[in-house]
Design a protein around this motif. Structure first.
Motif, PDB file in Angstrom:
ATOM      1  N   ASP A 169       0.843  -1.195   0.000  1.00  0.00           N
ATOM      2  CA  ASP A 169       0.000   0.000   0.000  1.00  0.00           C
ATOM      3  C   ASP A 169       0.883   1.251   0.000  1.00  0.00           C
ATOM      4  OD1 ASP A 169      -1.869   1.986   0.378  1.00  0.00           O
ATOM      5  OD2 ASP A 169      -2.301   1.464   2.471  1.00  0.00           O
ATOM      6  N   VAL A 170       0.858   1.994  -1.109  1.00  0.00           N
ATOM      7  CA  VAL A 170       1.679   3.209  -1.197  1.00  0.00           C
ATOM      8  C   VAL A 170       0.835   4.477  -1.074  1.00  0.00           C
ATOM      9  CG1 VAL A 170       3.464   2.076  -2.573  1.00  0.00           C
ATOM     10  CG2 VAL A 170       1.587   3.259  -3.739  1.00  0.00           C
ATOM     11  N   SER A 171      -0.422   4.327  -0.680  1.00  0.00           N
ATOM     12  CA  SER A 171      -1.327   5.482  -0.640  1.00  0.00           C
ATOM     13  C   SER A 171      -0.861   6.549   0.346  1.00  0.00           C
ATOM     14  CB  SER A 171      -2.757   5.044  -0.300  1.00  0.00           C
ATOM     15  OG  SER A 171      -2.799   4.364   0.940  1.00  0.00           O
ATOM     16  N   VAL A 172      -0.340   6.135   1.498  1.00  0.00           N
ATOM     17  CA  VAL A 172       0.094   7.122   2.487  1.00  0.00           C
ATOM     18  C   VAL A 172       1.260   7.950   1.950  1.00  0.00           C
ATOM     19  CG1 VAL A 172       1.696   5.545   3.665  1.00  0.00           C
ATOM     20  CG2 VAL A 172       0.690   7.462   4.920  1.00  0.00           C
ATOM     21  N   PHE A 173       2.121   7.336   1.154  1.00  0.00           N
ATOM     22  CA  PHE A 173       3.248   8.065   0.576  1.00  0.00           C
ATOM     23  C   PHE A 173       2.771   8.993  -0.548  1.00  0.00           C
ATOM     24  CE2 PHE A 173       4.615   3.735   1.790  1.00  0.00           C
ATOM     25  CZ  PHE A 173       5.350   4.067   2.912  1.00  0.00           C
ATOM     26  N   ALA A 174       1.817   8.512  -1.342  1.00  0.00           N
ATOM     27  CA  ALA A 174       1.269   9.349  -2.420  1.00  0.00           C
ATOM     28  C   ALA A 174       0.630  10.598  -1.839  1.00  0.00           C
ATOM     29  CB  ALA A 174       0.252   8.559  -3.236  1.00  0.00           C
ATOM     30  N   ASP A 175      -0.060  10.449  -0.705  1.00  0.00           N
ATOM     31  CA  ASP A 175      -0.721  11.598  -0.078  1.00  0.00           C
ATOM     32  C   ASP A 175       0.284  12.624   0.433  1.00  0.00           C
ATOM     33  OD1 ASP A 175      -3.173  10.461  -0.554  1.00  0.00           O
ATOM     34  OD2 ASP A 175      -3.394   9.617   1.467  1.00  0.00           O
ATOM     35  N   ARG A 176       1.479  12.155   0.812  1.00  0.00           N
ATOM     36  CA  ARG A 176       2.452  13.056   1.439  1.00  0.00           C
ATOM     37  C   ARG A 176       3.521  13.567   0.477  1.00  0.00           C
ATOM     38  NH1 ARG A 176       3.758  10.016   7.227  1.00  0.00           N
ATOM     39  NH2 ARG A 176       1.590   9.758   7.909  1.00  0.00           N
ATOM     40  N   LEU A 177       3.587  12.992  -0.723  1.00  0.00           N
ATOM     41  CA  LEU A 177       4.576  13.442  -1.702  1.00  0.00           C
ATOM     42  C   LEU A 177       3.986  14.506  -2.616  1.00  0.00           C
ATOM     43  CD1 LEU A 177       6.136  10.021  -2.787  1.00  0.00           C
ATOM     44  CD2 LEU A 177       7.400  11.922  -1.735  1.00  0.00           C
ATOM     45  N   PRO A 178       4.775  15.536  -2.966  1.00  0.00           N
ATOM     46  CA  PRO A 178       4.308  16.476  -3.982  1.00  0.00           C
ATOM     47  C   PRO A 178       4.052  15.744  -5.300  1.00  0.00           C
ATOM     48  CG  PRO A 178       6.330  17.259  -2.902  1.00  0.00           C
ATOM     49  CD  PRO A 178       6.125  15.839  -2.473  1.00  0.00           C
ATOM     50  N   ALA A 179       3.147  16.277  -6.134  1.00  0.00           N
ATOM     51  CA  ALA A 179       2.798  15.617  -7.395  1.00  0.00           C
ATOM     52  C   ALA A 179       4.032  15.326  -8.241  1.00  0.00           C
ATOM     53  CB  ALA A 179       1.809  16.477  -8.175  1.00  0.00           C
ATOM     54  N   ALA A 180       5.006  16.241  -8.239  1.00  0.00           N
ATOM     55  CA  ALA A 180       6.198  16.069  -9.075  1.00  0.00           C
ATOM     56  C   ALA A 180       7.165  15.038  -8.526  1.00  0.00           C
ATOM     57  CB  ALA A 180       6.912  17.413  -9.245  1.00  0.00           C
ATOM     58  N   SER A 181       6.911  14.546  -7.292  1.00  0.00           N
ATOM     59  CA  SER A 181       7.814  13.569  -6.676  1.00  0.00           C
ATOM     60  C   SER A 181       7.198  12.178  -6.576  1.00  0.00           C
ATOM     61  CB  SER A 181       8.222  14.030  -5.273  1.00  0.00           C
ATOM     62  OG  SER A 181       8.965  15.229  -5.325  1.00  0.00           O
ATOM     63  N   ARG A 182       5.992  12.000  -7.062  1.00  0.00           N
ATOM     64  CA  ARG A 182       5.333  10.697  -6.932  1.00  0.00           C
ATOM     65  C   ARG A 182       5.948   9.638  -7.840  1.00  0.00           C
ATOM     66  NH1 ARG A 182      -0.951  12.725  -6.429  1.00  0.00           N
ATOM     67  NH2 ARG A 182      -0.711  13.665  -4.363  1.00  0.00           N
ATOM     68  N   TRP A 183       6.846  10.034  -8.727  1.00  0.00           N
ATOM     69  CA  TRP A 183       7.579   9.050  -9.528  1.00  0.00           C
ATOM     70  C   TRP A 183       8.355   8.089  -8.637  1.00  0.00           C
ATOM     71  CZ3 TRP A 183      12.902   9.014  -8.972  1.00  0.00           C
ATOM     72  CH2 TRP A 183      13.465  10.149  -8.367  1.00  0.00           C
ATOM     73  N   ARG A 184       8.643   8.499  -7.413  1.00  0.00           N
ATOM     74  CA  ARG A 184       9.389   7.648  -6.484  1.00  0.00           C
ATOM     75  C   ARG A 184       8.608   6.394  -6.080  1.00  0.00           C
ATOM     76  NH1 ARG A 184      12.483  11.499  -2.161  1.00  0.00           N
ATOM     77  NH2 ARG A 184      12.934  13.308  -3.483  1.00  0.00           N
ATOM     78  N   LEU A 185       7.313   6.384  -6.302  1.00  0.00           N
ATOM     79  CA  LEU A 185       6.480   5.245  -5.916  1.00  0.00           C
ATOM     80  C   LEU A 185       6.630   4.063  -6.869  1.00  0.00           C
ATOM     81  CD1 LEU A 185       3.139   7.209  -5.280  1.00  0.00           C
ATOM     82  CD2 LEU A 185       4.801   6.512  -3.544  1.00  0.00           C
ATOM     83  N   TYR A 186       7.005   4.335  -8.103  1.00  0.00           N
ATOM     84  CA  TYR A 186       6.868   3.358  -9.174  1.00  0.00           C
ATOM     85  C   TYR A 186       7.675   2.079  -8.944  1.00  0.00           C
ATOM     86  CZ  TYR A 186       7.124   1.326 -13.866  1.00  0.00           C
ATOM     87  OH  TYR A 186       7.090   0.479 -14.930  1.00  0.00           O
TER      88      TYR A 186
END
Length: 250
Positions: free
Chosen positions: A60-77
């Motif tokens: 579950d990466v939702s908590v990280f997506a909520d806390r990362l700026p839109a331009a940094s969500r590439w880190r989730l992939y």
């Protein structure tokens, strides 16, 4: 780069503090020892890491997506590559209250599905297709595709969402999806079709031309499938620029 290399989701940690941690050799959660930052912030980071491992164990990466700026969500992939769903829609216009979705293509685990209005495109089917995805990837979908689907099909799309347009801008890739593909040498079928032509093809299909629908589907599928090599190019470049560059200064 993986989520475990990231500290900016912690309240009080910005890019400057994160970079300072990396430059001091703290490049992974396992390496955090409370040094470099103050006691209060160290406590927050330690709590975040403990909770973070639990979320990652569940995929579950939702908590990280909520806390990362839109331009940094590439880190989730990298953490959820196998469960990432690439999505693109075609519509008859730009207003979700007046226009219709014609096709929706979803690309995941090497397979692409296309749902068609009047056939199998329903809110229930969309919800089913998205419920198992760990990460949703679009291009300009934060402003267009997702709100359009939510309005037309009374959906609440809660899947963690990476809109590729924002990290593209970070590395100087501006313009629409096809323009950026051209800059990177990503080839596609039907390169001359655009959004306006997609609307014309749909109306042609409504008048009984099944071949027009097949062309529209091919165009929509290309938009969706091409986001995967684009995302991998973008994540590699940002990994080098953001993470490797900081680590190299140690």
């Amino acid at each position: 780069m993986r989520i475990e290399n990231s500290f900016i989701p912690v309240r009080g940690v910005g890019e400057t503090t994160e970079r300072r941690l990396w430059e001091h050799g703290i490049t992974h959660w396992d390496e955090f020892d409370g040094s470099v930052v103050g006691e209060t912030l160290a406590g927050r980071i330690e709590s975040f890491i403990d909770e973070g491992w639990d979320h990652l164990d569940r995929g579950d990466v939702s908590v990280f997506a909520d806390r990362l700026p839109a331009a940094s969500r590439w880190r989730l992939y990298e953490n959820v590559r196998a469960d990432t769903c690439f999505l693109d829609i075609e519509t008859t216009g730009l207003d979700a209250t007046r226009n219709d979705v014609t096709t929706v293509s979803l690309h995941r685990a090497g397979e692409t599905k296309t749902l068609v209005n009047g056939r199998d495109l329903t809110g229930e089917r969309l919800a089913t297709e998205l419920e198992d995805a760990a990460l949703l990837v679009t291009f300009n979908g934060q402003r267009f595709d997702v709100p359009f689907l939510e309005t037309c099909y009374d959906l609440d799309v809660s899947v963690p969402h990476l809109d590729l347009m924002y990290p593209c801008k970070q590395i100087g890739l501006d313009g629409g999806l096809k323009a950026i593909e051209g800059q990177l040498g990503i080839e596609r079928d039907l390169p001359d079709i655009d959004g306006r032509e997609a609307v014309r093809l749909w109306h042609q299909y409504e008048r009984g031309d099944d071949a027009a629908l097949e062309t529209l589907i091919s165009y929509n599928r290309a938009d969706t499938k091409n986001m995967k090599p684009l995302l991998e190019t973008v994540t590699n470049r940002l990994h080098d620029r953001v993470f490797e560059a900081a680590c190299a200064t140690r």
